[in-house]
Design a protein around this motif. Structure first.
Motif, mmCIF file in Angstrom:
data_model
loop_
_atom_site.group_PDB
_atom_site.id
_atom_site.type_symbol
_atom_site.label_atom_id
_atom_site.label_comp_id
_atom_site.label_asym_id
_atom_site.label_seq_id
_atom_site.Cartn_x
_atom_site.Cartn_y
_atom_site.Cartn_z
ATOM 1 N N GLY A 127 -47.587 24.678 -16.364
ATOM 2 C CA GLY A 127 -47.107 23.368 -16.788
ATOM 3 C C GLY A 127 -46.708 22.453 -15.655
ATOM 4 N N VAL A 128 -46.647 22.982 -14.433
ATOM 5 C CA VAL A 128 -46.307 22.142 -13.285
ATOM 6 C C VAL A 128 -47.453 21.200 -12.927
ATOM 7 C CG1 VAL A 128 -47.164 23.631 -11.430
ATOM 8 C CG2 VAL A 128 -45.120 22.230 -11.051
ATOM 9 N N LEU A 129 -48.657 21.506 -13.401
ATOM 10 C CA LEU A 129 -49.824 20.677 -13.085
ATOM 11 C C LEU A 129 -49.731 19.320 -13.764
ATOM 12 C CD1 LEU A 129 -52.861 23.139 -13.327
ATOM 13 C CD2 LEU A 129 -51.741 22.271 -11.265
ATOM 14 N N ASN A 134 -61.425 18.743 -14.635
ATOM 15 C CA ASN A 134 -61.941 18.094 -13.430
ATOM 16 C C ASN A 134 -60.899 17.845 -12.341
ATOM 17 O OD1 ASN A 134 -64.549 17.886 -14.663
ATOM 18 N ND2 ASN A 134 -63.816 16.099 -15.800
ATOM 19 N N LEU A 135 -59.849 18.668 -12.262
ATOM 20 C CA LEU A 135 -58.969 18.578 -11.106
ATOM 21 C C LEU A 135 -59.759 18.974 -9.860
ATOM 22 C CD1 LEU A 135 -55.607 20.238 -12.263
ATOM 23 C CD2 LEU A 135 -56.107 17.805 -12.028
ATOM 24 N N PRO A 136 -59.687 18.191 -8.778
ATOM 25 C CA PRO A 136 -60.409 18.547 -7.555
ATOM 26 C C PRO A 136 -59.978 19.918 -7.037
ATOM 27 C CG PRO A 136 -59.597 16.299 -7.431
ATOM 28 C CD PRO A 136 -58.959 16.921 -8.641
ATOM 29 N N PRO A 183 -50.482 32.536 -9.166
ATOM 30 C CA PRO A 183 -51.531 32.581 -10.190
ATOM 31 C C PRO A 183 -51.181 33.437 -11.406
ATOM 32 C CG PRO A 183 -52.184 33.829 -8.249
ATOM 33 C CD PRO A 183 -50.950 33.072 -7.881
ATOM 34 N N SER A 184 -50.380 34.485 -11.206
ATOM 35 C CA SER A 184 -49.970 35.296 -12.361
ATOM 36 C C SER A 184 -48.905 34.593 -13.176
ATOM 37 C CB SER A 184 -49.449 36.661 -11.887
ATOM 38 O OG SER A 184 -50.498 37.433 -11.342
ATOM 39 N N GLU A 185 -47.921 34.003 -12.508
ATOM 40 C CA GLU A 185 -46.874 33.269 -13.217
ATOM 41 C C GLU A 185 -47.446 32.057 -13.943
ATOM 42 O OE1 GLU A 185 -43.922 34.314 -13.679
ATOM 43 O OE2 GLU A 185 -43.987 35.995 -12.280
ATOM 44 N N ALA A 186 -48.566 31.533 -13.444
ATOM 45 C CA ALA A 186 -49.207 30.397 -14.114
ATOM 46 C C ALA A 186 -49.588 30.762 -15.541
ATOM 47 C CB ALA A 186 -50.443 29.955 -13.338
ATOM 48 N N GLU A 217 -59.159 33.087 -12.936
ATOM 49 C CA GLU A 217 -58.548 32.773 -14.223
ATOM 50 C C GLU A 217 -57.725 31.492 -14.143
ATOM 51 O OE1 GLU A 217 -56.369 36.282 -15.175
ATOM 52 O OE2 GLU A 217 -58.142 37.403 -15.828
ATOM 53 N N LEU A 218 -57.077 31.269 -13.012
ATOM 54 C CA LEU A 218 -56.294 30.050 -12.827
ATOM 55 C C LEU A 218 -57.171 28.808 -12.924
ATOM 56 C CD1 LEU A 218 -53.714 28.520 -12.142
ATOM 57 C CD2 LEU A 218 -54.159 28.995 -9.706
ATOM 58 N N ILE A 219 -58.377 28.884 -12.392
ATOM 59 C CA ILE A 219 -59.301 27.747 -12.479
ATOM 60 C C ILE A 219 -59.589 27.405 -13.937
ATOM 61 C CG2 ILE A 219 -61.646 26.955 -11.998
ATOM 62 C CD1 ILE A 219 -61.576 28.594 -9.446
ATOM 63 N N ASP A 220 -59.864 28.432 -14.737
ATOM 64 C CA ASP A 220 -60.155 28.198 -16.160
ATOM 65 C C ASP A 220 -58.943 27.618 -16.883
ATOM 66 O OD1 ASP A 220 -62.723 29.157 -15.863
ATOM 67 O OD2 ASP A 220 -62.184 31.210 -16.429
ATOM 68 N N LEU A 221 -57.758 28.135 -16.574
ATOM 69 C CA LEU A 221 -56.540 27.645 -17.216
ATOM 70 C C LEU A 221 -56.276 26.182 -16.850
ATOM 71 C CD1 LEU A 221 -54.255 30.757 -16.617
ATOM 72 C CD2 LEU A 221 -55.160 29.987 -18.819
ATOM 73 N N ALA A 222 -56.447 25.860 -15.571
ATOM 74 C CA ALA A 222 -56.224 24.489 -15.112
ATOM 75 C C ALA A 222 -57.246 23.542 -15.732
ATOM 76 C CB ALA A 222 -56.301 24.428 -13.591
ATOM 77 N N GLU A 223 -58.476 23.990 -15.822
ATOM 78 C CA GLU A 223 -59.534 23.163 -16.406
ATOM 79 C C GLU A 223 -59.253 22.875 -17.877
ATOM 80 O OE1 GLU A 223 -63.256 21.094 -16.657
ATOM 81 O OE2 GLU A 223 -62.029 21.730 -14.943
#
Length: 210
Positions: free
Chosen positions: A83-85, A116-118, A74-77, A105-111
């Motif tokens: 970008g791996v997502l 809407n990633l499950p 999560p920190s390296e994200a 924080e990872l959830i917000d970044l991914a969103e």
């Protein structure tokens, strides 16, 4: 000493036996099947500290049993690894408290990257913001830690590992994963040899039946 060890073993076993069994497992398996095996996404697991080590183990076990998966720190994200997502991925996040800052924080970044990633969550806190944000929550049952201080992750990480094992086994059955497929992914070592031997045995039996 033996009495203490037996007591610790009993407490670990009790924690496993009281993991809540809810409909979330079936929902998680169907999400994984649809996104990964039908839409060609992957499972992305994450967690901080000890939970992160469990998440890494879950990812490698999924990958070796036919469900592509990686671990995302999560920190390296926050420094480019996000970008791996990809659009069809599934997030499996682990946080005992459900309050781990880096995971939230990872959830917000991914969103922000792919809305809407499950989200599948393993946590002891079903009322946490993390749990309330999730599509599926797999609760640990919030067992007390074996640590005499009640601080060091021990029983909590045991049940997290078991929950991961359950998910892997359910997926193997869902995709009808075979020893032949296992051998293709695990060539080296004793397990590679054993899986190839099992695959040859199954092939021989199939020929005999035909």
């Amino acid at each position: 000493m033996n009495e203490l060890i037996n007591d610790l073993l009993r407490r670990e076993a009790d924690a496993i036996s009281t993991i809540p069994v809810k409909e979330g497992y079936e929902a998680a398996v169907e999400i994984l099947y649809e996104r990964i095996h039908q839409q060609h996404g992957k499972l992305v697991t994450s967690g901080m500290g000890k939970a992160g080590q469990i998440a890494l183990n879950i990812a490698t076990t999924f990958s070796s049993t036919g469900t592509p998966s990686i671990f995302l720190h999560p920190s390296e994200a926050q420094h480019g690894d996000l970008g791996v997502l990809q659009p069809n991925d599934v997030l499996l996040l682990i946080s005992n408290s459900g309050k781990t800052r880096e995971i939230l924080e990872l959830i917000d970044l991914a969103e922000n990257l792919y809305p809407n990633l499950p989200l599948i969550v393993i946590t002891s806190n079903e009322e946490s913001h993390l749990a309330l944000t999730a599509d599926v929550v797999l609760p640990t049952g919030n067992p007390k830690e074996l640590c005499p201080l009640g601080l060091t992750p021990s029983t909590s990480t045991t049940v997290m590992t078991v929950i991961g094992d359950i998910l892997v086994n359910l997926m193997m059955r869902r995709i009808e994963f075979s020893s032949e497929e296992y051998a293709k992914r695990h060539h080296g070592g004793y397990l590679g040899h054993k899986s190839r031997r099992l695959a040859k045995g199954m092939e021989r039996l199939a020929k005999e039946k035909s």
